[in-house]
Design a protein around this motif. Sequence first.
Motif, short mmCIF file in Angstrom:
data_model
loop_
_atom_site.label_atom_id
_atom_site.label_comp_id
_atom_site.label_asym_id
_atom_site.label_seq_id
_atom_site.Cartn_x
_atom_site.Cartn_y
_atom_site.Cartn_z
N LEU A 250 0.76 -0.98 0.06
CA LEU A 250 0.08 -0.03 0.16
C LEU A 250 1.00 1.28 0.00
O LEU A 250 0.47 2.39 -0.14
N TYR A 252 3.22 1.93 2.45
CA TYR A 252 3.86 2.37 3.61
C TYR A 252 5.02 1.81 3.87
O TYR A 252 5.42 0.52 3.69
N PHE B 95 -7.05 -6.56 5.83
CA PHE B 95 -6.51 -6.31 7.35
C PHE B 95 -7.47 -6.66 8.26
O PHE B 95 -8.56 -6.15 8.72
N PRO B 97 -8.27 -7.58 11.54
CA PRO B 97 -8.69 -7.04 13.01
C PRO B 97 -9.23 -5.70 12.74
O PRO B 97 -9.63 -5.17 13.48
N HIS B 98 -9.21 -5.31 11.51
CA HIS B 98 -9.64 -3.69 11.05
C HIS B 98 -11.10 -3.72 10.50
O HIS B 98 -11.30 -4.66 9.94
N SER B 99 -11.93 -2.63 10.75
CA SER B 99 -13.08 -2.60 10.02
C SER B 99 -13.02 -2.37 8.37
O SER B 99 -11.94 -2.19 8.18
N ASP B 102 -11.79 1.27 7.77
CA ASP B 102 -10.53 1.43 8.45
C ASP B 102 -9.69 0.70 7.40
O ASP B 102 -8.69 1.35 7.08
N GLU B 105 -9.65 3.24 4.52
CA GLU B 105 -8.93 4.37 4.93
C GLU B 105 -7.45 4.46 5.02
O GLU B 105 -6.77 5.19 4.63
N LEU B 106 -7.04 3.17 5.39
CA LEU B 106 -5.55 2.81 5.23
C LEU B 106 -4.94 2.80 3.79
O LEU B 106 -3.97 3.40 3.59
N ALA B 107 -6.15 2.31 3.07
CA ALA B 107 -5.58 2.29 1.54
C ALA B 107 -5.50 3.52 0.84
O ALA B 107 -4.62 3.94 0.00
N LEU B 146 -15.85 -6.20 10.97
CA LEU B 146 -14.41 -6.49 10.80
C LEU B 146 -14.16 -7.18 9.51
O LEU B 146 -14.88 -7.99 9.07
#
Lengths: 387, 248
Positions: A250, A252, B95, B97-99, B102, B105-107, B146
């Motif tokens: 991604l 990071y 991921f 453990p993430h919703s 999220d 949002e991370l991507a 999740l």
Amino acid sequence: MLTRFFLMGLDRKAGLVLTVLALLAVLVPVMTLIVPEGSPWHVSIFTVSLLGKYLCFALLALALDLVWGYVGILSLGHAAFFALGGYAMGMYLMRQIGPRGVYGNPILPDFMVFLNWKELPWYWLGFDHFWFAAIMVLVVPGALAFAFGWFAFRSRVTGVYLSIITQALTFALLLAFFRNDMGFGGNNGLTDFKEILGYDIQAPGTRVGLFLATIAALALSYMIASGIIASKLGKVLVAVRDTESRVRFLGYNTESYKLFAWTLSACMAGVAGALYVPQVGIINPSEFAPASSIEAVIWVAVGGRGTLAGAILGAVLVNFGKSYFTGALPEFWLFALGGLFVLVTLFLPKGLLGLWAQLTARLPNAKGPNAKGKNAPNGNTADQKGM
Amino acid sequence: MSAEDTLLYLDGVSVSFDGFRALNNLSLTMMPGEMRAIIGPNGAGKTTMMDVITGKTRPDHGTILFEGETDLTKLREASIANLGIGRKFQRPTVFEPHSVWDNLELALKAPRSPLKTLTYAISREDRARIEDILDITRLSPKRDRLAGSLSHGEKQWLEIGMLLAQDPKLLLVDEPVAGMTDAETEQTARLLCDIAGKHSVIVVEHDMSFVRALGVKVTVLAEGSVLAEGSLDSVSANQQVIDVYLGR
Ligand SMILES: Nc1ncnc2c1ncn2[C@@H]1O[C@H](COP(=O)(O)OP(=O)(O)OP(=O)(O)O)[C@@H](O)[C@H]1O
Ligand SMILES: [Mg+2]
């Protein structure tokens, strides 16, 4: 911005932790200094320092949980950062002794006089100032962690191999600090402290002050840690823990994320050590022993990895047990500790806090397991990645 | 062929694993805005090709240029991703453990440094963008779930959503419809065609009806190099292709 950061981490669990700490900060001083000695509500100075010691361990556990629970770095050498912070504080306390040492030398600590040293080694300079020592408490563990992490993370050392080299790190420091010519008091370490910031280190007021400082450091570190976990950075950290390569794709730079958490954690451990030393009155190389770091891992596992609050709970409970056992049945303590670790690993993979979350999730009005341990690693990943 | 106008340029790329040649002198070019389907038997080297483009595997020989100038063989994964190359994995990796929210949002395209993520506060545009992607991928009702609790197909969609959020110039999509129903497969094909307008896409897929639905140029890989290239009809008529792949 700072307020927003701290508010982000303030969930129900954080509220509970901070409330308990605030209660301790009010009750313990009152029960020690104001409640008269004969009263059943009186808390002895001995107990205050014992509690203070537990809370220093709790801070070490919190620091460890930040990297183990949230980034998946199982450090078996975290006590090294704790001990380095402790030595930095110990050096300040040694300089505070001044001419009151056995040999009466106003500059040189007793052990240096004993070794026939003529002047203070350069790395002892500046430690007569509290502010300097306080900076070193953060800088020395932080710099070591940064350098270590820089090489380890960039070479993509992970898992068991990383754990082993953290253990090697603390073991190397153990051997180094045992040597008299290192200038840190050899195997006796640093002790016989007299004053801190001009206050008698044995006085009840000072003891209570140190206790309060420990609570403040723990509360602040907790808020920093939970603020980080709640931020986007914290989400990246958790993602790195479970699927690091995916995070790289991604865009990071996962090494710098690990380095950030790792260095911060080492600084927290250093602060814990610095607060520990004046309360127990001594720092010696045994703090670097691999077993100390492993004990810290057990505290976190018992309380619940990846929960922050669990690390604090685990550290306090296990050390309470240790105090009890080493008094009542000293030969059993190590067996009890080992047994506890096996039991927790087998039956409580999420520790006490995980158990609590399970129990409350069964209650009809509970918010469900996601409310609490949302980011907590599950038992399986703990087994595969953590160990 | 000159590399200048290409988005992606692979020339003579070889990769061996313990003496086994997974990629064998592979050459391939992609133009900006192009969509390409890659097919080929198991073990042909399709995933390995994506690995060398994204920096996961270093080629033993060969040139890989992005936008005609950037040498990808020298860069690490994160730098390559930041150039604008996004990837969806064959086995969906989200991921857990993430919703769902999220994960997106991370991507989402945003500064990637620790300091920037520490102080990140979601903006209105970012929120709208995530909402958009949730709609496109039909994950809107599951935004708070999740990611680990999603079905296989939903994870595939989430990963495609994450690709969209990244907004890369080049998307590498490895077997996007594995484990999907026919209806979902059709939707995915439509979605990828929508994306293809603004981005370049490489899709690896075994599902022939899906490849047909994409209606784009096809490259057939076998034993680590290009066996045939052209429209699906023309490669399907190629006797070699029938022998090693389609006819099995
Ligand atoms: N890291 C690795 N180590 C050893 N061999 C590998 C590695 N990665 C791939 N291979 C081998 O390289 C060959 C090509 O694999 P690759 O995954 O690229 O095939 P593929 O075309 O994607 O196949 P599929 O359609 O099954 O996904 C296979 O034989 C595989 O076993
Ligand atoms: Mg593949």
